[in-house]
Design a protein around this motif. Structure first.
Motif, mmCIF file in Angstrom:
data_model
loop_
_atom_site.group_PDB
_atom_site.id
_atom_site.type_symbol
_atom_site.label_atom_id
_atom_site.label_comp_id
_atom_site.label_asym_id
_atom_site.label_seq_id
_atom_site.Cartn_x
_atom_site.Cartn_y
_atom_site.Cartn_z
ATOM 1 N N PHE A 54 67.329 5.766 25.099
ATOM 2 C CA PHE A 54 67.879 4.418 25.061
ATOM 3 C C PHE A 54 67.377 3.658 26.291
ATOM 4 O O PHE A 54 67.206 4.237 27.364
ATOM 5 N N ARG A 55 67.205 2.362 26.130
ATOM 6 C CA ARG A 55 66.642 1.575 27.225
ATOM 7 C C ARG A 55 67.622 1.372 28.373
ATOM 8 O O ARG A 55 67.205 1.138 29.496
ATOM 9 N N CYS A 56 68.917 1.410 28.087
ATOM 10 C CA CYS A 56 69.911 1.365 29.160
ATOM 11 C C CYS A 56 71.233 1.933 28.644
ATOM 12 O O CYS A 56 71.421 2.147 27.442
ATOM 13 N N ARG A 57 72.152 2.163 29.568
ATOM 14 C CA ARG A 57 73.414 2.829 29.275
ATOM 15 C C ARG A 57 74.321 2.039 28.351
ATOM 16 O O ARG A 57 75.234 2.600 27.743
ATOM 17 N N SER A 58 74.103 0.728 28.219
ATOM 18 C CA SER A 58 74.984 -0.091 27.380
ATOM 19 C C SER A 58 74.954 0.335 25.921
ATOM 20 O O SER A 58 75.844 -0.017 25.149
ATOM 21 N N ALA A 59 73.930 1.098 25.525
ATOM 22 C CA ALA A 59 73.878 1.597 24.148
ATOM 23 C C ALA A 59 75.154 2.338 23.783
ATOM 24 O O ALA A 59 75.624 2.266 22.634
ATOM 25 N N PHE A 60 75.760 3.028 24.745
ATOM 26 C CA PHE A 60 76.924 3.855 24.445
ATOM 27 C C PHE A 60 78.188 3.029 24.226
ATOM 28 O O PHE A 60 79.151 3.507 23.630
ATOM 29 N N LYS A 61 78.193 1.778 24.689
ATOM 30 C CA LYS A 61 79.325 0.897 24.397
ATOM 31 C C LYS A 61 79.364 0.589 22.907
ATOM 32 O O LYS A 61 80.414 0.702 22.266
ATOM 33 N N LEU A 62 78.224 0.193 22.367
ATOM 34 C CA LEU A 62 78.166 -0.106 20.937
ATOM 35 C C LEU A 62 78.336 1.166 20.110
ATOM 36 O O LEU A 62 79.012 1.149 19.076
ATOM 37 N N THR A 63 77.732 2.258 20.564
ATOM 38 C CA THR A 63 77.866 3.526 19.845
ATOM 39 C C THR A 63 79.328 3.929 19.711
ATOM 40 O O THR A 63 79.790 4.340 18.643
ATOM 41 N N GLU A 64 80.076 3.808 20.798
ATOM 42 C CA GLU A 64 81.490 4.184 20.786
ATOM 43 C C GLU A 64 82.286 3.311 19.821
ATOM 44 O O GLU A 64 83.116 3.808 19.046
ATOM 45 N N ILE A 65 82.034 2.003 19.856
ATOM 46 C CA ILE A 65 82.751 1.098 18.952
ATOM 47 C C ILE A 65 82.414 1.420 17.499
ATOM 48 O O ILE A 65 83.299 1.499 16.635
#
Length: 245
Positions: A54-65
């Motif tokens: 992933f290009r940055c850690r923010s991917a996991f915010k959307l993944t979690e939602i």
């Protein structure tokens, strides 16, 4: 609090990977720089983002939602506003099968927009150097959609901080309302919307306004969102549609 010139931390990412991180030669650096480096090198989501490309850690915010509410489904059409550097787009492309890698599933469409240019992502339509809030950019998006409607509108947009709280809040609320207005124009009945904003008393009014058009609106603070960050997300599901006057 000053950090020592050498700091060693061990951390696990989901029990899969254990890494030793060492700081060296921090003497003379500002405290804020030391603290930033410490956070970057000991943040498990940063390490997981590297491991999962992933290009940055923010991917996991959307993944979690999405893991919780399943708003991204194969065949869905998605608009990603404020997409650079592209981590939300990466998640969306995979989950709606915009890259066609899941041969047995329907293929979705992801249109990603940002004022900055960013590298292409397989399966996504990238509109870099484009201001989402402008009429010109929104017309471009509609052209790419053609006769199709949108299933999910995402906004991780945030304005440049001015340091004046009232102005920063007003600016990010303006981005949220711009996203909402566009979503009302292009979304199919039953669609979803996610917008980012700061924790503030004005967020309740935005939540109420979104609730006029969506059946279910929730305030989200994903685990991947840092605890010292004021960011929250409003997630709205089941778009009711807009009744013409």
């Amino acid at each position: 609090m000053l950090l020592s010139p050498m700091i060693k931390r061990f951390f696990s990412t989901g029990g899969v990977h254990l890494k030793q991180v060492t700081f060296r030669n921090l003497r003379g650096k500002k405290v804020s720089s030391q603290q930033w480096l410490a956070r970057q090198l000991t943040d498990p989501y940063i390490e997981k983002a590297r491991m999962m490309n992933f290009r940055c850690r923010s991917a996991f915010k959307l993944t979690e939602i999405d893991d919780r509410f399943r708003i991204l489904q194969p065949g869905f059409n998605v608009i990603d506003c404020g997409a650079a550097p592209g981590s939300w787009t990466q998640v969306a492309v995979n989950r709606v099968n915009a890259n066609g890698k899941k041969h047995d599933d329907r293929r979705g469409k992801v249109i990603s927009v940002d004022r900055n240019n960013f590298h292409p992502i397989d399966g996504a339509i990238i509109l870099g150097n484009s201001d989402f809030t402008s009429a010109e950019t929104q017309e471009k998006i509609k052209v790419y959609l053609g006769q199709e409607r949108v299933d999910v509108v995402l906004s991780d947009m945030a304005p440049n901080a001015t340091g004046i709280r009232e102005m920063d809040v007003e600016n990010i609320l303006n981005l949220c309302y711009s996203t909402l207005r566009f979503a009302l124009q292009v979304s199919r009945t039953g669609a979803s919307l996610i917008v980012k904003l700061w924790q503030c008393k004005e967020s309740k009014q935005l939540e109420d306004d979104i609730s006029k058009y969506y059946e279910d609106v929730r305030v989200m603070k994903p685990n991947a969102s840092r605890t010292d960050s004021a960011e929250i997300f409003l997630m709205a599901r089941e778009f009711k549609g807009v009744v013409a006057p």
